[in-house]
Write a protein that holds these residues in place. Structure first.
Motif, PDB file in Angstrom:
ATOM      1  N   THR A   1       0.865  -1.174   0.000  1.00 38.35           N
ATOM      2  CA  THR A   1       0.000   0.000   0.000  1.00 38.35           C
ATOM      3  C   THR A   1       0.898   1.218   0.000  1.00 38.35           C
ATOM      4  O   THR A   1       1.782   1.337   0.841  1.00 38.35           O
ATOM      5  CB  THR A   1      -0.926   0.021   1.238  1.00 38.35           C
ATOM      6  OG1 THR A   1      -1.681  -1.200   1.259  1.00 38.35           O
ATOM      7  CG2 THR A   1      -1.860   1.204   1.189  1.00 38.35           C
ATOM      8  N   ARG A   2       0.671   2.112  -0.953  1.00 34.56           N
ATOM      9  CA  ARG A   2       1.527   3.295  -1.084  1.00 34.56           C
ATOM     10  C   ARG A   2       0.857   4.514  -0.502  1.00 34.56           C
ATOM     11  O   ARG A   2      -0.351   4.687  -0.595  1.00 34.56           O
ATOM     12  CB  ARG A   2       1.913   3.504  -2.537  1.00 34.56           C
ATOM     13  CG  ARG A   2       0.778   3.365  -3.488  1.00 34.56           C
ATOM     14  CD  ARG A   2       1.137   3.300  -4.936  1.00 34.56           C
ATOM     15  NE  ARG A   2       1.968   4.401  -5.346  1.00 34.56           N
ATOM     16  CZ  ARG A   2       2.622   4.467  -6.481  1.00 34.56           C
ATOM     17  NH1 ARG A   2       2.518   3.500  -7.345  1.00 34.56           N
ATOM     18  NH2 ARG A   2       3.346   5.495  -6.786  1.00 34.56           N
ATOM     19  N   HIS A   3       1.693   5.356   0.130  1.00 34.70           N
ATOM     20  CA  HIS A   3       1.231   6.596   0.749  1.00 34.70           C
ATOM     21  C   HIS A   3       2.197   7.697   0.338  1.00 34.70           C
ATOM     22  O   HIS A   3       3.361   7.697   0.752  1.00 34.70           O
ATOM     23  CB  HIS A   3       1.237   6.481   2.281  1.00 34.70           C
ATOM     24  CG  HIS A   3       0.455   5.323   2.807  1.00 34.70           C
ATOM     25  ND1 HIS A   3      -0.880   5.422   3.125  1.00 34.70           N
ATOM     26  CD2 HIS A   3       0.816   4.043   3.064  1.00 34.70           C
ATOM     27  CE1 HIS A   3      -1.303   4.246   3.558  1.00 34.70           C
ATOM     28  NE2 HIS A   3      -0.296   3.393   3.536  1.00 34.70           N
ATOM     29  N   ASP A   4       1.732   8.638  -0.481  1.00 34.40           N
ATOM     30  CA  ASP A   4       2.562   9.763  -0.903  1.00 34.40           C
ATOM     31  C   ASP A   4       2.486  10.843   0.159  1.00 34.40           C
ATOM     32  O   ASP A   4       1.548  11.638   0.192  1.00 34.40           O
ATOM     33  CB  ASP A   4       2.119  10.279  -2.264  1.00 34.40           C
ATOM     34  CG  ASP A   4       3.032  11.354  -2.834  1.00 34.40           C
ATOM     35  OD1 ASP A   4       3.943  11.824  -2.111  1.00 34.40           O
ATOM     36  OD2 ASP A   4       2.833  11.721  -4.003  1.00 34.40           O
ATOM     37  N   VAL A   5       3.476  10.869   1.041  1.00 35.04           N
ATOM     38  CA  VAL A   5       3.511  11.825   2.141  1.00 35.04           C
ATOM     39  C   VAL A   5       3.640  13.249   1.619  1.00 35.04           C
ATOM     40  O   VAL A   5       3.049  14.181   2.153  1.00 35.04           O
ATOM     41  CB  VAL A   5       4.680  11.490   3.097  1.00 35.04           C
ATOM     42  CG1 VAL A   5       4.771  12.494   4.228  1.00 35.04           C
ATOM     43  CG2 VAL A   5       4.523  10.081   3.645  1.00 35.04           C
ATOM     44  N   GLY A   6       4.402  13.422   0.548  1.00 37.55           N
ATOM     45  CA  GLY A   6       4.600  14.736  -0.042  1.00 37.55           C
ATOM     46  C   GLY A   6       3.320  15.338  -0.575  1.00 37.55           C
ATOM     47  O   GLY A   6       3.119  16.558  -0.505  1.00 37.55           O
TER      48      GLY A   6
END
Length: 145
Positions: free
Chosen positions: A136-141
């Motif tokens: 699962t990907r999470h783009d913090v930016g």
């Protein structure tokens, strides 16, 4: 099989790690082992003391006495060949593949912004993907922007 979450584009890995630890420990009552280079774990130790005056996150370093480690929700590092008392969550702040991650229920892998971090993060992603882990990907930016 270990659940893997990759948090990428983290401009401030320490602050992001503090937020993740607060959510895991205070929000989900989880126990967490944090992996990374010693100097980063030392900085995280300091940051956790200053992070939030209202939210204490019980933590200790891997070289703390056994009775202290047993009462801490967050263990900063593992001694070579050591096996933690729990297998709930591992938080990886380092560049290499975290050893023993597959023994945990969940791995949270944090990737910063510089080229070395991104390259190492892609290599870890490839390793997880090649072995059939769901990521699962999470783009913090994107959230910070």
């Amino acid at each position: 099989m270990t659940e893997i979450d990759v948090h990428y584009n983290a401009a401030d890995k320490l602050h992001h790690a503090c937020r993740l630890l607060r959510k895991a420990v205070l929000g989900a009552d989880a126990q967490v082992v944090v992996q990374g280079p010693d100097e980063l774990l030392d900085a995280l130790d300091d940051a956790l003391w200053r992070f939030s005056p209202a939210d204490f996150i019980a933590h200790c370093k891997a070289d703390a006495p056994v009775h202290v480690r047993g009462r801490s929700a967050v263990l900063l590092g593992l001694a070579e060949g050591e096996s933690p008392a729990h297998r709930q969550v591992m938080l990886n702040l380092g560049l290499p593949l975290p050893q023993g991650f597959e023994r945990f229920d969940r791995l949270i892998d944090v990737v910063g912004l510089d080229d070395e971090e991104r390259s190492a993060g892609r290599n870890r992603w490839r390793h997880y993907s090649d072995r059939g882990y769901a990521i699962t990907r999470h783009d913090v930016g994107a959230r910070a922007a």
